[in-house]
Design a protein around this motif. Structure first.
Motif, PDB file in Angstrom:
ATOM      1  N   ASN A  91      47.591  32.853  38.401  1.00 27.24           N
ATOM      2  CA  ASN A  91      47.552  34.012  39.289  1.00 27.24           C
ATOM      3  C   ASN A  91      48.958  34.464  39.686  1.00 27.24           C
ATOM      4  OD1 ASN A  91      44.767  34.130  39.248  1.00 27.24           O
ATOM      5  ND2 ASN A  91      44.491  33.140  41.230  1.00 27.24           N
ATOM      6  N   THR A  92      49.838  33.510  39.926  1.00 22.24           N
ATOM      7  CA  THR A  92      51.229  33.848  40.240  1.00 22.24           C
ATOM      8  C   THR A  92      51.861  34.612  39.084  1.00 22.24           C
ATOM      9  OG1 THR A  92      51.502  31.935  41.704  1.00 22.24           O
ATOM     10  CG2 THR A  92      53.510  32.866  40.749  1.00 22.24           C
ATOM     11  N   GLY A  93      51.566  34.172  37.873  1.00 24.50           N
ATOM     12  CA  GLY A  93      52.079  34.879  36.700  1.00 24.50           C
ATOM     13  C   GLY A  93      51.498  36.280  36.586  1.00 24.50           C
ATOM     14  N   ILE A  94      50.192  36.413  36.846  1.00 23.56           N
ATOM     15  CA  ILE A  94      49.531  37.723  36.762  1.00 23.56           C
ATOM     16  C   ILE A  94      50.169  38.698  37.757  1.00 23.56           C
ATOM     17  CG2 ILE A  94      47.377  38.969  37.186  1.00 23.56           C
ATOM     18  CD1 ILE A  94      45.895  36.419  36.235  1.00 23.56           C
ATOM     19  N   CYS A  95      50.428  38.232  38.965  1.00 22.49           N
ATOM     20  CA  CYS A  95      51.001  39.106  39.998  1.00 22.49           C
ATOM     21  C   CYS A  95      52.420  39.556  39.660  1.00 22.49           C
ATOM     22  CB  CYS A  95      50.980  38.390  41.352  1.00 22.49           C
ATOM     23  SG  CYS A  95      49.318  38.127  42.011  1.00 22.49           S
ATOM     24  N   ASP A 109      35.043  28.504  45.346  1.00 18.16           N
ATOM     25  CA  ASP A 109      34.268  29.668  44.920  1.00 18.16           C
ATOM     26  C   ASP A 109      34.942  30.987  45.271  1.00 18.16           C
ATOM     27  OD1 ASP A 109      33.918  29.227  47.632  1.00 18.16           O
ATOM     28  OD2 ASP A 109      31.916  30.118  47.662  1.00 18.16           O
ATOM     29  N   LYS A 110      36.045  30.925  46.023  1.00 19.57           N
ATOM     30  CA  LYS A 110      36.727  32.142  46.471  1.00 19.57           C
ATOM     31  C   LYS A 110      37.590  32.717  45.344  1.00 19.57           C
ATOM     32  CE  LYS A 110      35.233  31.789  50.732  1.00 19.57           C
ATOM     33  NZ  LYS A 110      34.458  30.560  50.595  1.00 19.57           N
ATOM     34  N   ILE A 111      37.483  34.029  45.150  1.00 23.38           N
ATOM     35  CA  ILE A 111      38.236  34.742  44.125  1.00 23.38           C
ATOM     36  C   ILE A 111      39.494  35.346  44.753  1.00 23.38           C
ATOM     37  CG2 ILE A 111      38.215  36.702  42.517  1.00 23.38           C
ATOM     38  CD1 ILE A 111      35.177  36.322  42.298  1.00 23.38           C
ATOM     39  N   ALA A 112      40.639  35.169  44.090  1.00 24.26           N
ATOM     40  CA  ALA A 112      41.867  35.816  44.536  1.00 24.26           C
ATOM     41  C   ALA A 112      41.892  37.254  44.017  1.00 24.26           C
ATOM     42  CB  ALA A 112      43.082  35.061  44.026  1.00 24.26           C
ATOM     43  N   TRP A 113      42.578  38.129  44.728  1.00 24.59           N
ATOM     44  CA  TRP A 113      42.623  39.544  44.351  1.00 24.59           C
ATOM     45  C   TRP A 113      44.059  40.036  44.314  1.00 24.59           C
ATOM     46  CZ3 TRP A 113      38.264  42.157  42.865  1.00 24.59           C
ATOM     47  CH2 TRP A 113      37.053  41.503  43.113  1.00 24.59           C
ATOM     48  N   LEU A 114      44.314  41.007  43.482  1.00 24.97           N
ATOM     49  CA  LEU A 114      45.617  41.635  43.427  1.00 24.97           C
ATOM     50  C   LEU A 114      45.874  42.371  44.735  1.00 24.97           C
ATOM     51  CD1 LEU A 114      45.526  43.116  39.810  1.00 24.97           C
ATOM     52  CD2 LEU A 114      47.138  41.392  40.624  1.00 24.97           C
ATOM     53  N   GLU A 115      47.086  42.278  45.235  1.00 24.49           N
ATOM     54  CA  GLU A 115      47.437  43.011  46.452  1.00 24.49           C
ATOM     55  C   GLU A 115      47.651  44.476  46.106  1.00 24.49           C
ATOM     56  OE1 GLU A 115      50.717  41.334  48.466  1.00 24.49           O
ATOM     57  OE2 GLU A 115      49.800  39.352  48.709  1.00 24.49           O
ATOM     58  N   LYS A 116      47.040  45.345  46.894  1.00 26.01           N
ATOM     59  CA  LYS A 116      47.185  46.777  46.652  1.00 26.01           C
ATOM     60  C   LYS A 116      48.442  47.303  47.329  1.00 26.01           C
ATOM     61  CE  LYS A 116      42.218  47.613  46.200  1.00 26.01           C
ATOM     62  NZ  LYS A 116      41.041  48.399  46.687  1.00 26.01           N
ATOM     63  N   ASP A 117      49.092  48.227  46.643  1.00 23.43           N
ATOM     64  CA  ASP A 117      50.325  48.814  47.196  1.00 23.43           C
ATOM     65  C   ASP A 117      50.004  49.651  48.434  1.00 23.43           C
ATOM     66  OD1 ASP A 117      51.752  47.689  45.139  1.00 23.43           O
ATOM     67  OD2 ASP A 117      51.507  49.440  43.825  1.00 23.43           O
ATOM     68  N   GLY A 159      38.879  40.772  39.952  1.00 22.20           N
ATOM     69  CA  GLY A 159      39.683  39.795  40.661  1.00 22.20           C
ATOM     70  C   GLY A 159      40.387  38.851  39.716  1.00 22.20           C
ATOM     71  N   LEU A 160      41.145  37.929  40.281  1.00 24.02           N
ATOM     72  CA  LEU A 160      41.932  36.973  39.499  1.00 24.02           C
ATOM     73  C   LEU A 160      41.145  35.674  39.317  1.00 24.02           C
ATOM     74  CD1 LEU A 160      45.377  37.522  41.288  1.00 24.02           C
ATOM     75  CD2 LEU A 160      44.367  38.833  39.416  1.00 24.02           C
ATOM     76  N   PHE A 161      41.817  34.630  38.862  1.00 25.01           N
ATOM     77  CA  PHE A 161      41.210  33.306  38.774  1.00 25.01           C
ATOM     78  C   PHE A 161      40.879  32.804  40.182  1.00 25.01           C
ATOM     79  CE2 PHE A 161      43.657  33.495  34.827  1.00 25.01           C
ATOM     80  CZ  PHE A 161      42.785  32.933  33.896  1.00 25.01           C
ATOM     81  N   ARG A 162      39.867  31.957  40.278  1.00 20.42           N
ATOM     82  CA  ARG A 162      39.587  31.289  41.555  1.00 20.42           C
ATOM     83  C   ARG A 162      40.660  30.205  41.724  1.00 20.42           C
ATOM     84  NH1 ARG A 162      33.882  32.749  42.617  1.00 20.42           N
ATOM     85  NH2 ARG A 162      32.972  33.408  40.637  1.00 20.42           N
ATOM     86  N   PRO A 163      41.612  30.388  42.639  1.00 17.10           N
ATOM     87  CA  PRO A 163      42.804  29.525  42.670  1.00 17.10           C
ATOM     88  C   PRO A 163      42.551  28.074  43.055  1.00 17.10           C
ATOM     89  CG  PRO A 163      42.774  31.005  44.559  1.00 17.10           C
ATOM     90  CD  PRO A 163      41.678  31.454  43.652  1.00 17.10           C
TER      91      PRO A 163
END
Length: 332
Positions: A99-103, A324-332, A192-196
């Motif tokens: 997820n860090t890489g995706i962001c 079970d929680k999904i991480a999400w990209l932060e919106k500008d 969403g991203l991977f479940r971290p």
């Protein structure tokens, strides 16, 4: 063949002209043994240098990984390539590191592999060709074994343990292991991203969400290969299959997939008796006449050993808190 969400894996043989911008993301934890080989493979890719960036994410390593990555950044700069050393220290999980890489990624396509993998030189350019179809959001390459040097590695080779063809044939929905997949960057905005906080099973989870929630199709790029080590000891083999059982339990809790039925005692006794009475004598004859290798004699008991580990992993595991929680990209 896997389910209908897959599209044909045949791309017409012609000079490659499709080169979308790509970010290659690799999570790393204590990777000093295999990391130098991976870096050699990444820097040796045939993909145009100006169209790719390599994002190597250290997940809190306590060995020589940070020093190796620092040297790799300098080496890449000298070669005219972009390689960045990122860190994920808040959550100890390969999925959090991804997820860090995706962001941080800037590519249209995000490709994933692991620190103990060795991509072929043409891996990346072959993997992304399926994205010429606008309906494809996920490309899955193949994982092959490095040459076996131990009999346990030969066992895994015989069983085709790492092959994506097994995961692509999953009865619930096809998926690929993150050792060799690529995803459209825009697809993460909806699903969403991977479940971290997941520690295993996230490969299937992200692929299933891409197809079932995102509506994307999967493309199997069989010729896009990475090589991977098989386990060399019974301890490592047990941990691998125990983790498969944990993964099955987690995916059961999140997606409702069926749990693997454990073998009954009489089934185990029958398998061992058949091995002793029929398979072992016939196997010895084949070995003595040069028609089989010694590993053939141990296929059944080793298989039962692996199945036992998977059964215990499935039985003893429960989804960790917040997994079970999904991480999400932060919106500008």
């Amino acid at each position: 063949m896997p389910q209908a969400s897959m599209v044909a894996n045949e791309i017409p043989a012609q000079p490659i002209t499709f080169f979308p911008t790509v970010s290659v993301i690799v999570p790393i934890y204590n990777g000093e043994t295999d990391l130098p080989g991976l870096i050699d493979c990444l820097l040796g890719q045939t993909y145009p240098a100006e169209r790719v960036e390599y994002l190597l994410v250290d997940n809190g390593s306590c060995d020589r990984t940070p020093h190796i990555l620092k040297d790799a950044v300098t080496r890449a700069q000298t070669a005219g390539l972009t390689l960045k050393h990122l860190s994920e220290t808040q959550i100890q999980s390969a999925y959090a590191a991804r997820n860090t890489g995706i962001c941080a990624a800037t590519g249209e396509i995000l490709a994933f592999t692991d620190a103990d993998c060795y991509p072929a030189a043409t891996w990346l350019e072959t993997l992304v060709q399926g994205f010429q179809d606008s309906q494809v959001g996920l490309c899955v390459g193949e994982v092959t074994a490095l040459p076996a040097t131990t009999w346990l590695e030969r066992y895994a080779e015989r069983k085709n343990i790492m092959s994506q063809q097994d995961t692509l044939a999953h009865p619930f929905c096809p998926y690929g292991q993150t050792a060799n997949i690529a995803v459209r960057a825009c697809a993460f905005e909806k699903i969403g991203l991977f479940r971290p906080h997941m520690t295993t099973g996230g490969d299937a989870d992200i692929c299933w969400r891409l197809q079932r929630d995102g509506g994307w199709q999967l493309h199997y790029a069989e010729a896009a290969t990475v090589q991977h080590h098989h386990r060399t000891s019974f301890k490592e083999l047990y941990k691998q299959w125990y983790r498969y059982g944990r993964s099955n339990r987690y995916l059961h809790q999140i997606h409702g997939i069926k749990l693997t039925r454990p073998l009954m005692p009489h089934e185990i006794r029958y398998s061992l008796a058949r091995w002793l009475v029929k398979e072992l004598p016939a196997g010895f004859i084949k070995v003595l006449t040069g028609k089989a290798e010694l590993i053939e004699l141990a296929m059944t008991p080793v298989g039962l050993y692996c199945f036992r580990a998977r059964t215990l992993g499935q039985r003893e595991s429960r989804l960790p808190e917040n997994a079970d929680k999904i991480a999400w990209l932060e919106k500008d």
